[in-house]
Design an enzyme around this catalytic site. Structure first.
Site, PDB file in Angstrom:
ATOM      1  N   THR A 183       0.786   0.134   3.818  1.00 51.27           N
ATOM      2  CA  THR A 183       0.194   0.930   4.885  1.00 51.27           C
ATOM      3  C   THR A 183       1.279   1.756   5.569  1.00 51.27           C
ATOM      4  O   THR A 183       2.458   1.650   5.237  1.00 51.27           O
ATOM      5  CB  THR A 183      -0.527   0.029   5.903  1.00 51.27           C
ATOM      6  OG1 THR A 183       0.415  -0.908   6.436  1.00 51.27           O
ATOM      7  CG2 THR A 183      -1.690  -0.710   5.252  1.00 51.27           C
ATOM      8  N   TYR A 184       0.887   2.543   6.540  1.00 51.29           N
ATOM      9  CA  TYR A 184       1.792   3.475   7.225  1.00 51.29           C
ATOM     10  C   TYR A 184       3.052   2.766   7.725  1.00 51.29           C
ATOM     11  O   TYR A 184       2.968   1.830   8.518  1.00 51.29           O
ATOM     12  CB  TYR A 184       1.054   4.134   8.388  1.00 51.29           C
ATOM     13  CG  TYR A 184       1.810   5.259   9.031  1.00 51.29           C
ATOM     14  CD1 TYR A 184       1.996   6.456   8.354  1.00 51.29           C
ATOM     15  CD2 TYR A 184       2.340   5.120  10.298  1.00 51.29           C
ATOM     16  CE1 TYR A 184       2.688   7.506   8.940  1.00 51.29           C
ATOM     17  CE2 TYR A 184       3.035   6.156  10.899  1.00 51.29           C
ATOM     18  CZ  TYR A 184       3.212   7.355  10.208  1.00 51.29           C
ATOM     19  OH  TYR A 184       3.899   8.380  10.793  1.00 51.29           O
ATOM     20  N   PRO A 185       4.233   3.216   7.266  1.00 49.59           N
ATOM     21  CA  PRO A 185       5.459   2.477   7.567  1.00 49.59           C
ATOM     22  C   PRO A 185       6.087   2.723   8.937  1.00 49.59           C
ATOM     23  O   PRO A 185       6.938   1.954   9.359  1.00 49.59           O
ATOM     24  CB  PRO A 185       6.414   2.941   6.465  1.00 49.59           C
ATOM     25  CG  PRO A 185       5.951   4.299   6.103  1.00 49.59           C
ATOM     26  CD  PRO A 185       4.455   4.285   6.301  1.00 49.59           C
TER      27      PRO A 185
END
Length: 151
Positions: A22-24
């Site tokens: 997912t979005y880091p």
């Protein structure tokens, strides 16, 4: 792992672009309530992918707290990991993916439980203190370690 912050971000960004995580760019350690239903399947699937042999009991309530999520929820592997050819990943990316998977399994697994005793003795002009800890269960830590060894 010995990576610089920039290297870590680059590996995570590449994994994100490959739809494996997912979005880091988040500092959150929690997930929102709407993710609770899908979390057991994701955790069990992640454990299976990385070769964890013990049965995974998922404690969703340990990581669900929407009030502590600001812009983005915690970093997670995605369901796409199950279909991906992980052997094609560069070593740095694989290390970061393994770390993310291990932290997920540790976060939702059985808590580390122990008993602790503190003994305090006093003598004229001196105080002595000794602490002892006995481990009851290392379930979450053991699963995380198993994930690292097998991968």
């Amino acid at each position: 792992l010995g990576f610089t912050a920039q290297q870590t971000l680059n590996y995570a960004q590449s994994l994100y672009e490959k739809r494996l995580i997912t979005y880091p760019r988040t500092d959150s350690r929690f997930l929102t309530e709407d993710m609770a239903e899908s979390l057991p399947g994701l955790a069990s699937g992640t454990a299976a992918i990385f070769g964890a042999e013990e049965k995974l009991l998922v404690h969703v309530q340990q990581v669900i707290n929407g009030s502590k999520v600001t812009d983005h929820h915690a970093l997670l592997p995605t369901a796409s990991v199950a279909r991906a050819d992980l052997s094609a990943l560069p070593a740095g990316e694989m290390s970061i993916l393994r770390l993310i998977a291990a932290r997920l399994l540790c976060a939702v697994g059985e808590p580390y439980r122990y008993a602790e005793t503190v003994l305090t003795r006093s003598a004229p002009g001196k105080n002595f203190r000794q602490k002892a800890r006995w481990c009851w269960t290392r379930a979450g830590k053991a699963l995380s370690a198993e994930c690292w060894v097998i991968c």
